[in-house]
Design an enzyme around this catalytic site. Structure first.
Site, PDB file in Angstrom:
ATOM      1  CB  CYS A 137      -0.937   0.100   1.187  1.00 22.63           C
ATOM      2  SG  CYS A 137      -2.085  -1.261   1.350  1.00 22.63           S
ATOM      3  NE  ARG A 173       4.751   1.599   0.145  1.00 27.25           N
ATOM      4  CZ  ARG A 173       5.637   1.425   1.111  1.00 27.25           C
ATOM      5  NH1 ARG A 173       6.901   1.642   0.876  1.00 27.25           N
ATOM      6  NH2 ARG A 173       5.271   1.065   2.308  1.00 27.25           N
ATOM      7  CD1 TRP A 215      -0.362  -6.243  -2.857  1.00 28.86           C
ATOM      8  CD2 TRP A 215      -0.723  -6.821  -0.725  1.00 28.86           C
ATOM      9  NE1 TRP A 215       0.001  -7.557  -2.692  1.00 28.86           N
ATOM     10  CE2 TRP A 215      -0.202  -7.940  -1.407  1.00 28.86           C
ATOM     11  CE3 TRP A 215      -1.020  -6.955   0.628  1.00 28.86           C
ATOM     12  CZ2 TRP A 215       0.022  -9.167  -0.788  1.00 28.86           C
ATOM     13  CZ3 TRP A 215      -0.807  -8.180   1.252  1.00 28.86           C
ATOM     14  CH2 TRP A 215      -0.294  -9.259   0.535  1.00 28.86           C
ATOM     15  CG  ASN A 263       0.302   2.261   3.772  1.00 29.71           C
ATOM     16  OD1 ASN A 263      -0.687   2.259   3.048  1.00 29.71           O
ATOM     17  ND2 ASN A 263       1.473   2.734   3.405  1.00 29.71           N
ATOM     18  N   GLY A 264      -1.169  -0.879   6.642  1.00 23.53           N
ATOM     19  CA  GLY A 264      -1.016  -1.747   7.813  1.00 23.53           C
ATOM     20  C   GLY A 264      -2.308  -2.471   8.128  1.00 23.53           C
ATOM     21  CD  GLU A 293      16.605 -14.394  -5.992  1.00 22.99           C
ATOM     22  OE1 GLU A 293      15.971 -14.844  -5.031  1.00 22.99           O
ATOM     23  OE2 GLU A 293      16.344 -13.300  -6.530  1.00 22.99           O
ATOM     24  CE  LYS A 308      13.468 -12.319  -8.482  1.00 26.72           C
ATOM     25  NZ  LYS A 308      14.177 -12.015  -7.241  1.00 26.72           N
ATOM     26  CD  GLU A 339       9.567 -12.368  -7.313  1.00 27.10           C
ATOM     27  OE1 GLU A 339       8.869 -11.920  -6.407  1.00 27.10           O
ATOM     28  OE2 GLU A 339      10.802 -12.205  -7.329  1.00 27.10           O
ATOM     29  CG  HIS A 373      17.883 -38.081  -2.308  1.00 28.29           C
ATOM     30  ND1 HIS A 373      18.192 -39.333  -1.846  1.00 28.29           N
ATOM     31  CD2 HIS A 373      19.065 -37.434  -2.429  1.00 28.29           C
ATOM     32  CE1 HIS A 373      19.505 -39.444  -1.674  1.00 28.29           C
ATOM     33  NE2 HIS A 373      20.055 -38.290  -2.028  1.00 28.29           N
ATOM     34  CE  LYS A 409      11.372  -3.749  -4.670  1.00 33.88           C
ATOM     35  NZ  LYS A 409      12.036  -4.935  -5.222  1.00 33.88           N
TER      36      LYS A 409
HETATM   37  C1  AGP Z   1      11.849 -10.633  -4.265  1.00 35.09           C
HETATM   38  O1  AGP Z   1      11.897 -10.795  -5.641  1.00 35.09           O
HETATM   39  C2  AGP Z   1      10.553 -10.739  -3.673  1.00 35.09           C
HETATM   40  N1  AGP Z   1       9.590  -9.946  -4.318  1.00 35.09           N
HETATM   41  C3  AGP Z   1      10.429 -10.872  -2.168  1.00 35.09           C
HETATM   42  O2  AGP Z   1      10.684 -12.220  -1.917  1.00 35.09           O
HETATM   43  C4  AGP Z   1      11.305 -10.020  -1.238  1.00 35.09           C
HETATM   44  O3  AGP Z   1      12.637 -10.346  -1.386  1.00 35.09           O
HETATM   45  C5  AGP Z   1      10.849 -10.220   0.224  1.00 35.09           C
HETATM   46  O4  AGP Z   1       9.525  -9.805   0.363  1.00 35.09           O
HETATM   47  C6  AGP Z   1      11.735  -9.502   1.215  1.00 35.09           C
HETATM   48  O5  AGP Z   1      11.736  -8.129   1.022  1.00 35.09           O
HETATM   49  P1  AGP Z   1      12.813  -7.180   1.687  1.00 35.09           P
HETATM   50  O6  AGP Z   1      14.143  -7.544   1.134  1.00 35.09           O
HETATM   51  O7  AGP Z   1      12.377  -5.807   1.279  1.00 35.09           O
HETATM   52  O8  AGP Z   1      12.752  -7.394   3.163  1.00 35.09           O
END
Ligand code: AGP
Length: 612
Positions: A2, A27, A73, A99-100, A485, A489, A492, A508, A607
């Site tokens: 948000c 956000r 969000w 927000n929150g 990682e 990527k 997401e 396994h 984000k």
């Molecule tokens: C990363 O591509 C993600 N969108 C997400 O996993 C992110 O890394 C995670 O939410 C942690 O965020 P931060 O590094 O801002 O704490």
């Protein structure tokens, strides 16, 4: 998660709010709204992106020099016009953005309904608007006092901005565990949930602290009080951010721009911390605490998502080079599983945004247990940066694409610097090896540049997996967290299901999944386990899997076995992740574009995840 923006002054508020919301859209982006004051509170809100709201404002043309805005969000209630912020009180005079989460909203809603308040939305936020109206009419106090009284009753984390038709020249901002920044103009004030919408209006900002309420009235000095009504002196700081940093700079997406920025961001992270010619490394933030880190029972690295993956690589680096025991835990688990932590432990928190609620909650918990907290954070002045005892910023600049790329490699750079510096101090690195590591780390930006030049080849390889439903990423040693990682990527931003595994684990279980429809991305750059990786690739090929391998330049054996190969420059093993992740970022990016996905704002993601 948000975004909030607000303005009070002499300019038209709605263009400022809309432009600010556009900047904050990364956000949260399932609905957006504004409220502007012109005799009456005029609320316009719309499900969907800020552009939908823009169309509405072009039609209805709201005017007024005081207003609040929000991009959402969803947490409580589905994304819809009615659940979008701002929310108003029963009499429609008070409007607020939030927000929150208010955790006790159900109890408060029932109590307010009994008192005659009528609710329009399913949100927790609306409860606060009614509660403020309740205190305003009950006690006949100024807006800031009715806000303060109402906040005494809510439980949760929040940042809010409130306006009231009966006090037409005033905004009230307050926060608890969710960021809020106030921009100071000439007879005007701006408010936002982070500095990105403020930079084009003013350089002077005040970061509101936890449990503080600010009163913003043009012509008056900024007034800040704590929730206990103690006056506070506003700490004005200069914003260190350029507008160009917030634009796409000729790239079609922020993610691609940020991937291509990495030679610079890695170099920025090392600036003043590494000198390859004179062969030294230092981390200013660590100096006072180096002994404590070297003698710690253990280092516990924590974070979420991509930051957690960086933490895993940090474990490999610090144990390998500095021989200090390290554990890595998801922040959400560290907080709630009752871990044994005491003052002999050092917790290293990794976060790009510095606002991730799970990480923040874990840090509050370990702080109570007496552990030293070291932050590795990107967003300057963020909540995580402030809760730590010491730390180092990664200096990657604003990361706008939801998928973290340049923050990840900057985190790895910082962790490499930390491991090398601790290794030298601990005498666990042979001087020649130390020298080699320092020189090689200094070379990484050029080597990343070399990989980025292969973008077109990687794009062609991406076409071969764009229609896949699943993908497997395999890596050993330092490349195992990179495999995790790479899979994250792809998941997401392209919505292809992907899993990362240590290559040896394939036999396994996951090997059962391999057939001609399963692309397998193999990170095959390790020299130490090379033969074993060759065997893993053979196992995949024997089951007709399609192999995309990432190999060291000049490799012949794995190249021959693979369907597609991406070559990366040779480096020493501990620094491999800084290079091997780059082709995986590009691969995911191109697959997502080919699948017509919204690369910078993938569905259901935000984000900065400020809810637990
Ligand atoms: C990363 O591509 C993600 N969108 C997400 O996993 C992110 O890394 C995670 O939410 C942690 O965020 P931060 O590094 O801002 O704490």
């Amino acid at each position: 998660m948000c975004g909030i923006v607000a303005y009070v002054g002499s300019k038209e508020a709605s263009p400022i709010l809309l432009h600010g919301l556009k900047r904050l859209e990364y956000r949260g982006y399932d609905s957006a709204g504004i409220a502007v004051l012109n005799d009456q509170v005029n609320v316009l809100k719309k499900k969907g992106k800020v552009d939908e709201l823009k169309k509405l404002t072009q039609k209805l043309k709201p005017t007024g020099t005081l207003g609040i805005g929000h991009t959402r969000w969803a947490t409580h209630g589905a994304p819809s016009d009615v659940n979008a912020h701002p929310h108003t009180s029963t009499d429609g005079k008070i409007a607020l953005v939030h927000n929150g989460i208010f955790e006790n909203c159900d109890t408060l809603r029932s109590a307010l309904q009994k008192l005659g308040h009528t609710f329009r939305s399913e949100t927790d936020t609306e409860v606060l608007a009614h509660l403020i109206q309740e205190y305003k009419s009950r006690y006949n106090v100024p807006l800031e006092e009715s806000v303060r009284l109402a906040l005494e009753k809510v439980v949760g984390a929040y940042a809010i901005v409130v306006m009231d038709q009966d006090e037409p020249n005033k905004l009230i901002a307050a926060r608890k565990a969710s960021p809020l920044v106030i921009g100071l103009g000439k007879n005007e004030f701006y408010v936002a949930s982070d500095a990105t919408p403020l930079v084009e209006h003013t350089r002077e900002v005040v970061y509101l602290q936890d449990e503080e309420i600010a009163v913003l009235e043009p012509g008056q000095k900024l007034s800040i009080k704590t929730f206990r009504n103690e006056p506070q002196k506003p700490a004005i700081v200069e914003l260190d951010m350029e507008i160009e940093e917030l634009e796409k700079g000729g790239f079609p997406h922020f993610m691609l721009k940020e991937i291509h920025q990495q030679p610079d961001t890695i170099a920025d992270c090392m600036r003043g911390r590494l000198n390859a010619k004179e062969v030294w490394t230092r981390l200013g933030g660590m100096e006072t605490y180096r002994e404590r880190m070297m003698n710690a029972n253990r280092l516990i690295i924590t974070g979420c998502g991509t930051s957690w993956h960086a933490g895993l690589i940090g474990e490999y680096l610090i144990e390998d080079l500095a021989r200090i025991p390290v554990e890595v835990e998801y922040a959400s688990e560290l907080r709630y599983r009752n871990p044994v932590i005491n003052s002999g432990d050092v917790v290293i928190a990794l976060s790009q945004s510095g606002e991730t609620a799970d990480t923040l909650a874990a840090l509050q918990h370990v702080k109570e247990k007496g552990a030293l907290i070291y932050g590795i954070v990107n967003a300057v002045g963020s909540s995580i940066a402030r809760i730590t005892d010491a730390g180092s910023y990664i200096h990657a600049g604003p990361e706008i694409g939801v998928a973290s790329t340049k923050a990840f490699t900057a985190q790895l750079t910082l962790l490499s610097l930390m491991a090398i510096t601790l290794g030298k101090a601990n005498n666990t690195l042979h001087p020649e090896y130390y020298k080699e590591l320092v020189k090689e780390l200094g070379e990484i930006p050029n080597k990343v540049r070399n990989i980025l030049a292969k973008d077109e080849t990687i794009k062609q390889i991406a076409a071969s997996i764009k229609d896949a439903s699943n993908a497997l990423y395999l890596g050993r040693g330092y490349n195992f967290p990179v495999a995790l990682e790479g899979a994250l990527k792809l998941k997401e931003i392209s919505y292809i299901h992907a899993e990362g595994y240590p290559a040896a684990e394939m036999k396994h279980g996951p090997i059962a999944l391999i057939d001609e429809n399963m692309p397998v991305i193999v990170l095959a750059t390790n020299l130490s386990a090379y033969d074993k990786i060759v065997s893993n690739v053979q196992e995949v090929k024997a089951r007709k899997g399609m192999v995309i391998s990432v190999v060291t330049e000049g490799d012949k054996r794995i190249k021959q076995l693979s369907d597609y190969t991406i070559e990366i420059p040779r480096t020493i093993e501990p620094l491999t992740p800084l290079l091997s992740v780059i082709p995986l970022q590009l691969l995911s990016y191109h697959v997502a574009v080919m699948r017509d996905c919204n690369v910078d704002q993938p569905r259901n993601l935000a984000k900065s995840v400020t809810v637990e």
